[in-house]
Scaffold this active site. Structure first.
Site, PDB file in Angstrom:
ATOM      1  N   ASP A 136      -5.498 -13.604   9.030  1.00  0.00           N
ATOM      2  CA  ASP A 136      -6.111 -12.340   8.631  1.00  0.00           C
ATOM      3  C   ASP A 136      -7.375 -12.049   9.429  1.00  0.00           C
ATOM      4  O   ASP A 136      -8.335 -12.824   9.387  1.00  0.00           O
ATOM      5  CB  ASP A 136      -6.435 -12.374   7.138  1.00  0.00           C
TER       6      ASP A 136
ATOM      7  N   LYS B  22       0.858  -1.193   0.000  1.00  0.00           N
ATOM      8  CA  LYS B  22       0.000   0.000   0.000  1.00  0.00           C
ATOM      9  C   LYS B  22       0.894   1.243   0.000  1.00  0.00           C
ATOM     10  O   LYS B  22       1.100   1.910   1.011  1.00  0.00           O
ATOM     11  CB  LYS B  22      -0.931  -0.021   1.217  1.00  0.00           C
TER      12      LYS B  22
END
Length: 287
Positions: A223, A141
């Protein structure tokens, strides 16, 4: 603790950012600087001090010589510190001497690079320093074109690098697993076609853990696991598959980091390191 899943970005060269520097110049000076060109003469000279206005970690100094070279500026740069240095308020980073016109034209571009990369390094340093037993990882990101610079800044600050790009290592998520038909099939297919490449497997529920362990990836990513399931999964992995690297991700908050810090050596990937960045306050004081 190895600070990278693949080869970490420990240094940068002009090749890594010269295109960005040229783009910045084209963006800021398409037809010169009408204010500076009107008011100042090319014969005027000055000395300017690059100065820290707040605490942080310095990063990005290699951009300055490139910027001087690209603009053919009549300026000399003398650095007092290197990347990775701790800055306190008032720390002198270096000195630029020469043409006042040239310096005014490059001032904002120079500061944008140094402030941005120092901001990332400072972000990474704060987290890594508070949780030294965790592998604080960056993500992809990042601003387009700035990937290598951003990851270098994370490493400079004391953080660790996840994969630099999609070619370095495989990361299997739910859509990949669905295509392959099962976790074990997905891992096997990638391993057969890409020998020698690391494989990371992401799971989003503890019910997938046994299949994940059986597939023997290099890394298992938990996750968005709850605290209860995180603790249970880490205990199982450490007992039954000590050779598999454990990583946690998804909505990582300071409270979550404090909880995870009781598990030595696990990785925690945080987009926050690069996508939520405050420029470090650094100024160019012209005398």
């Amino acid at each position: 603790m190895n600070r990278g899943y693949t080869t970490p970005v420990t240094t940068i060269t002009e090749k890594d950012f010269e295109i960005l520097v040229q783009l910045a110049l084209d963006e800021d000076l398409p037809a010169g600087d009408i204010t500076t060109d009107t008011l100042f003469s090319q014969k005027e000279t000055c000395t300017a001090i690059l100065l820290a206005k707040e605490e942080g970690i310095l990063c990005g100094l290699a951009v300055i010589p490139c910027l001087i070279q690209k603009t053919k500026a009549s300026i000399t740069w003398t650095k007092a510190l290197d990347d990775g240095a701790f800055l306190s308020k008032g720390t002198i980073i270096g000195e630029l001497k020469g043409s006042l016109v040239d310096l005014l034209k490059m001032e904002r571009i120079l500061l944008n690079f140094i402030q941005y990369l120092s901001g990332i390094a400072t972000n990474a340093n704060r987290v890594a320093k508070e949780f030294p037993n965790l592998l604080i990882l960056d993500t992809r990101k990042t601003l387009p074109g700035y990937r290598k610079l951003a990851k270098y800044a994370v490493y400079t600050g004391g953080g660790a690098n996840h994969r630099l790009n999609l070619s370095e290592m495989a990361m299997l998520k739910d859509n990949h697993i669905a295509k392959a038909g099962s976790i074990q099939s997905a891992v096997q297919m990638v391993r057969e076609k890409n020998p020698g490449k690391k494989i990371e497997l992401e799971i989003d529920e503890i019910a997938q853990l046994n299949d994940a362990i059986a597939s023997k990836p290099d890394i298992i990513l938990l996750d968005n696991f709850s605290d209860v399931d995180t603790e249970k999964a880490i205990q199982i992995l450490k007992e039954t598959a000590p050779g598999i690297q454990i990583e946690c991700s998804g909505g990582i908050t300071p409270d979550k980091l404090r909880f995870l810090s009781k598990f030595d050596g696990i990785g925690v990937s945080m987009g926050y390191l690069t996508h939520t960045v405050k420029f470090l306050d650094i100024s160019l004081d012209i005398k």
